[in-house]
Design a protein around this motif. Structure first.
Motif, PDB file in Angstrom:
ATOM      1  N   GLY A 140       0.819  -1.152   0.064  1.00  0.00           N
ATOM      2  CA  GLY A 140       0.065   0.046   0.024  1.00  0.00           C
ATOM      3  C   GLY A 140       0.840   1.261  -0.149  1.00  0.00           C
ATOM      4  N   SER A 141       0.391   2.381   0.481  1.00  0.00           N
ATOM      5  CA  SER A 141       1.251   3.655   0.578  1.00  0.00           C
ATOM      6  C   SER A 141       1.659   4.072   1.663  1.00  0.00           C
ATOM      7  N   LEU A 142       2.614   4.811   1.973  1.00  0.00           N
ATOM      8  CA  LEU A 142       3.186   5.333   3.150  1.00  0.00           C
ATOM      9  C   LEU A 142       2.066   5.957   3.862  1.00  0.00           C
ATOM     10  N   HIS A 143       0.965   6.599   3.475  1.00  0.00           N
ATOM     11  CA  HIS A 143      -0.039   6.992   4.147  1.00  0.00           C
ATOM     12  C   HIS A 143      -0.944   5.819   4.983  1.00  0.00           C
ATOM     13  N   ASP A 144      -0.964   4.882   4.227  1.00  0.00           N
ATOM     14  CA  ASP A 144      -1.439   3.502   5.056  1.00  0.00           C
ATOM     15  C   ASP A 144      -0.602   2.998   6.080  1.00  0.00           C
ATOM     16  N   LEU A 145       0.841   3.130   5.847  1.00  0.00           N
ATOM     17  CA  LEU A 145       1.607   2.554   6.700  1.00  0.00           C
ATOM     18  C   LEU A 145       1.698   3.391   8.139  1.00  0.00           C
ATOM     19  N   LEU A 146       1.536   4.888   7.860  1.00  0.00           N
ATOM     20  CA  LEU A 146       1.341   5.623   8.926  1.00  0.00           C
ATOM     21  C   LEU A 146       0.299   5.523   9.676  1.00  0.00           C
ATOM     22  N   LYS A 182       3.550  13.234  -1.186  1.00  0.00           N
ATOM     23  CA  LYS A 182       3.154  13.182  -0.433  1.00  0.00           C
ATOM     24  C   LYS A 182       2.918  11.649   0.188  1.00  0.00           C
ATOM     25  N   PRO A 183       2.636  11.210   1.587  1.00  0.00           N
ATOM     26  CA  PRO A 183       2.413   9.776   1.852  1.00  0.00           C
ATOM     27  C   PRO A 183       1.756   8.922   0.770  1.00  0.00           C
ATOM     28  N   SER A 184       0.512   9.345   0.511  1.00  0.00           N
ATOM     29  CA  SER A 184      -0.283   8.646  -0.339  1.00  0.00           C
ATOM     30  C   SER A 184       0.106   8.442  -1.653  1.00  0.00           C
ATOM     31  N   ASN A 185       1.175   9.087  -2.202  1.00  0.00           N
ATOM     32  CA  ASN A 185       1.863   8.973  -3.461  1.00  0.00           C
ATOM     33  C   ASN A 185       3.116   8.360  -3.304  1.00  0.00           C
ATOM     34  N   LEU A 186       3.556   7.744  -2.367  1.00  0.00           N
ATOM     35  CA  LEU A 186       4.766   7.100  -2.130  1.00  0.00           C
ATOM     36  C   LEU A 186       4.210   5.493  -1.679  1.00  0.00           C
ATOM     37  N   LEU A 187       4.465   4.422  -2.640  1.00  0.00           N
ATOM     38  CA  LEU A 187       3.882   3.050  -2.628  1.00  0.00           C
ATOM     39  C   LEU A 187       5.038   2.344  -1.779  1.00  0.00           C
ATOM     40  N   ILE A 188       4.590   1.075  -1.269  1.00  0.00           N
ATOM     41  CA  ILE A 188       5.615   0.327  -0.689  1.00  0.00           C
ATOM     42  C   ILE A 188       5.244  -1.101  -1.147  1.00  0.00           C
ATOM     43  N   GLY A 192       9.602  -3.955   0.890  1.00  0.00           N
ATOM     44  CA  GLY A 192       9.787  -2.855   1.692  1.00  0.00           C
ATOM     45  C   GLY A 192      10.566  -1.644   0.934  1.00  0.00           C
ATOM     46  N   GLU A 193      10.406  -1.796  -0.309  1.00  0.00           N
ATOM     47  CA  GLU A 193      10.919  -0.791  -1.421  1.00  0.00           C
ATOM     48  C   GLU A 193       9.854   0.059  -1.514  1.00  0.00           C
ATOM     49  N   VAL A 194      10.201   1.639  -1.614  1.00  0.00           N
ATOM     50  CA  VAL A 194       9.395   2.452  -1.786  1.00  0.00           C
ATOM     51  C   VAL A 194       9.493   3.306  -3.353  1.00  0.00           C
ATOM     52  N   LYS A 195       8.232   3.683  -3.895  1.00  0.00           N
ATOM     53  CA  LYS A 195       8.444   4.163  -5.201  1.00  0.00           C
ATOM     54  C   LYS A 195       7.564   5.173  -5.323  1.00  0.00           C
ATOM     55  N   GLU A 330      15.879  -2.821   6.042  1.00  0.00           N
ATOM     56  CA  GLU A 330      15.299  -3.983   6.990  1.00  0.00           C
ATOM     57  C   GLU A 330      14.344  -3.419   7.815  1.00  0.00           C
ATOM     58  N   HIS A 331      14.622  -2.055   8.292  1.00  0.00           N
ATOM     59  CA  HIS A 331      13.705  -1.461   9.296  1.00  0.00           C
ATOM     60  C   HIS A 331      12.304  -1.290   8.593  1.00  0.00           C
ATOM     61  N   LEU A 332      12.507  -0.923   7.320  1.00  0.00           N
ATOM     62  CA  LEU A 332      11.196  -0.429   6.388  1.00  0.00           C
ATOM     63  C   LEU A 332      10.510  -1.888   6.308  1.00  0.00           C
ATOM     64  N   PHE A 333      11.145  -2.774   5.891  1.00  0.00           N
ATOM     65  CA  PHE A 333      10.620  -4.114   5.587  1.00  0.00           C
ATOM     66  C   PHE A 333       9.871  -4.681   6.765  1.00  0.00           C
TER      67      PHE A 333
END
Length: 339
Positions: A140-146, A182-188, A192-195, A330-333
């Motif tokens: 999902g997105s960084l927004h979802d993760l937060l 913004k967080p909702s436009n950064l996907l994971i 654990g890769e961010v795009k 590793e932390h983001l994963f």
């Protein structure tokens, strides 16, 4: 979610959708597929009739994003469907601009586009759609993760910052300004890769009229001072690259403090409060628990004067980005795996 679980829940996730037209795939919108896509690598990937919608992933900017399954291969993709409803001319202009950008980009730090279709789905009103077949990002997105983990470790935030900077470095080298980091436009993804995703308000600045995408388009909470108040902050002469850096600084600070950082949690995030906070108020201080490295990084990103703001090239070698290089992934994963 694993493919096994997806198959088991497939029936319950199915949504009612309009009938699918097989006509006009890859026509008129682009003379050739994007450099990052290959319609021949998977059989039938250039035909929307070969896809089944499984779930709605999100809404926004005049469109809906679906999780879809490519029946011949059982590969999962995301399908962004953009409707030409209200203000069709503006939507069309943005859609064709996004198509042009997606044709050009091919980076591991940008969500891959596998195809663009017109006349894919048509509603009862006869209005046709443009569909973008995109790489599916399982996390999902960084927004979802937060929403699940409001405050992230500096290691994880460093990895997010480095991935976004790598993506921006690539896009800016292609003369593309994203304009809506913004967080909702950064996907994971599950690794654990961010795009970087969503080029609906992006623009190419080489040989293109700057007014093609007005400065106010995007999400105002993450806009830079020169975009919100171009007269005061000399936004007319900005190429837009520095605006993407400002937005990243806000995202990094948000990941650390656990809420949108430019206004107090109890303040209403309306236009007036946001404009005052971004353009006039004193800078928000980082908590005392923040390391010197992340404080310095945020300070370089959130310089109100875009001419002295940190550049992408500078920030890629900033100590905050390089300090956690070995452990950030590793932390983001970890955060992505426990969403």
């Amino acid at each position: 979610m694993t493919l096994v679980r997806e198959k088991r829940q497939k029936q319950s996730l199915r949504v009612t959708v309009p009938s699918i037209s097989q006509a006009n795939s890859w026509q008129r919108l682009q003379s050739s597929p994007p450099s990052s896509s290959s319609s021949s690598s998977s059989p039938g990937i250039d035909n929307l009739a070969n896809f089944e919608k499984l779930a709605v992933l999100g809404h926004g900017n005049g469109g809906t994003v679906y999780k879809v399954c490519h029946r011949p291969t059982n590969v999962i993709y995301a399908l962004k469907v953009l409707r030409f409803m209200e203000e069709p001319e503006m939507v069309q202009q943005r859609a064709f601009s996004e198509v042009e950008i997606l044709r050009r980009v091919d980076s591991g730090f940008v969500v891959m586009c596998h195809g663009v279709f017109e006349n894919g789905f048509s509603g009862a009103d006869g209005i046709e759609d443009i569909c973008f077949l995109l790489e599916y990002m399982e996390g999902g997105s960084l927004h979802d993760l937060l929403r699940k983990h409001p405050m992230l470790s500096e290691n994880a935030i460093s990895g997010i910052a480095r991935s976004v900077l790598e993506g921006l470095h690539y896009l800016h080298s292609m003369q593309i300004v994203h304009s809506d980091i913004k967080p909702s436009n950064l996907l994971i993804n599950r690794k654990g890769e961010v795009k970087i995703a969503d080029f609906g308000v992006s623009r190419c600045i080489a040989g293109v009229d700057k007014e093609q995408c007005p400065s106010y388009m995007g999400t105002c909470a993450y806009m830079s001072p020169e975009r919100i108040d171009p007269d005061r902050w000399d936004g007319v002469h900005s190429d837009g690259f520095a605006g993407d850096v400002w937005s990243l600084g806000v995202v990094v600070m948000e990941c650390f403090v656990g809420h949108f950082p430019l206004i107090k949690p109890e303040e209403k995030p309306d236009w007036i409060n946001l404009m005052c906070a971004i353009c006039f108020e004193e800078k928000r201080e980082m908590p005392e628990t923040a390391s010197a490295e992340i404080q310095s990084f945020v300070m370089r990103c959130l310089q109100r004067d875009w001419k002295i703001r940190g550049t992408v090239e500078e920030l890629l070698v900033h100590p905050f980005v390089t300090k956690f290089e070995e452990s950030a992934a590793e932390h983001l994963f970890y955060y992505a795996s426990v969403m």
